[in-house]
Design a protein around this motif. Sequence first.
Motif, PDB file in Angstrom:
ATOM      1  N   ARG A   1      21.727 -27.177  37.513  1.00 46.93           N
ATOM      2  CA  ARG A   1      23.027 -27.556  38.068  1.00 46.93           C
ATOM      3  C   ARG A   1      23.970 -27.336  37.519  1.00 46.93           C
ATOM      4  N   HIS A   2      24.290 -27.348  35.951  1.00 52.98           N
ATOM      5  CA  HIS A   2      25.303 -27.632  35.300  1.00 52.98           C
ATOM      6  C   HIS A   2      25.110 -26.917  34.466  1.00 52.98           C
ATOM      7  N   TYR A   3      25.883 -25.427  34.205  1.00 51.21           N
ATOM      8  CA  TYR A   3      26.080 -24.691  32.966  1.00 51.21           C
ATOM      9  C   TYR A   3      27.548 -24.513  32.436  1.00 51.21           C
ATOM     10  N   PRO A   4      27.456 -24.073  31.415  1.00 49.50           N
ATOM     11  CA  PRO A   4      29.790 -23.322  31.052  1.00 49.50           C
ATOM     12  C   PRO A   4      29.636 -22.227  31.967  1.00 49.50           C
ATOM     13  N   GLY A   5      30.812 -22.625  32.189  1.00 46.96           N
ATOM     14  CA  GLY A   5      32.196 -21.508  32.870  1.00 46.96           C
ATOM     15  C   GLY A   5      31.702 -19.976  32.032  1.00 46.96           C
ATOM     16  N   TRP A   6      32.015 -19.768  30.837  1.00 50.55           N
ATOM     17  CA  TRP A   6      31.422 -18.845  30.342  1.00 50.55           C
ATOM     18  C   TRP A   6      30.338 -17.739  30.841  1.00 50.55           C
ATOM     19  N   TRP A   7      29.587 -18.288  32.188  1.00 45.16           N
ATOM     20  CA  TRP A   7      28.989 -17.293  31.569  1.00 45.16           C
ATOM     21  C   TRP A   7      29.604 -16.679  33.062  1.00 45.16           C
ATOM     22  N   HIS A   8      30.057 -17.018  33.324  1.00 41.45           N
ATOM     23  CA  HIS A   8      30.543 -15.739  34.901  1.00 41.45           C
ATOM     24  C   HIS A   8      31.279 -14.880  34.063  1.00 41.45           C
ATOM     25  N   HIS A   9      31.764 -14.412  32.670  1.00 46.46           N
ATOM     26  CA  HIS A   9      32.354 -13.454  32.134  1.00 46.46           C
ATOM     27  C   HIS A   9      31.827 -12.456  32.323  1.00 46.46           C
ATOM     28  N   PRO A  10      30.657 -12.055  32.577  1.00 49.76           N
ATOM     29  CA  PRO A  10      30.105 -10.420  33.048  1.00 49.76           C
ATOM     30  C   PRO A  10      30.561 -10.120  34.291  1.00 49.76           C
ATOM     31  N   PHE A  11      29.636 -10.570  35.270  1.00 48.43           N
ATOM     32  CA  PHE A  11      30.680 -10.700  36.787  1.00 48.43           C
ATOM     33  C   PHE A  11      31.968 -10.816  36.780  1.00 48.43           C
TER      34      PHE A  11
END
Length: 194
Positions: free
Chosen positions: A97-107
């Motif tokens: 439900r909650h995670y850091p936005g930087w996890w989108h970087h590889p996308f």
Amino acid sequence: RYALWSLETDRGAAVAEALSHVNRAIALDPDAAYHYWVRGLIHEVSRKPGPTIRDDERLLGLDPGPSSKALAAWLLAMAGDRERGLPMLREQLELLRHYPGWWHHPFVLEALERGNYKEALDWSERICEAMPGFFWGEIDRCAALSALGRGEEAAEAWARIEETRPGFGDHPRRFLECHIMQDEVLEMVMAWLE
């Protein structure tokens, strides 16, 4: 302790010290999954995909939970194994439900590589929305906007980068190479930031 992109930092010495600490932690508790995430991240900063992936495999073997899988998937994708890393990361993002936005970087990087600049922009916007003022989101946004030919908006994103990381524009490669392992992707991002 170290700003690895700083010109004043001896990156080799900083990495060696960090590895020394994490290897000691692993020796004390070899079954602590998080230690392998940290060491994988150090290898990522050192641009060593093989050791990064090996630590990811160890992390996954010790803790197959969603957060650990997401961290491992992120590093797999950053190490260049996007075929395995991105689907696993996407699956974990749907579970958490909650995670850091930087996890989108590889996308963002993967969309840029495919030439889908609108998708790259969409992913970068997710980073910026989740983490306002986080300069990586602005770097990703700036690259995507530039690739889309939206120069004025890219310049605004660049100004926000410089606001949060003064002097970044003097040596962007020094910072970017800490978080983009593949030379061709690094050059692509560099070209859009110039």
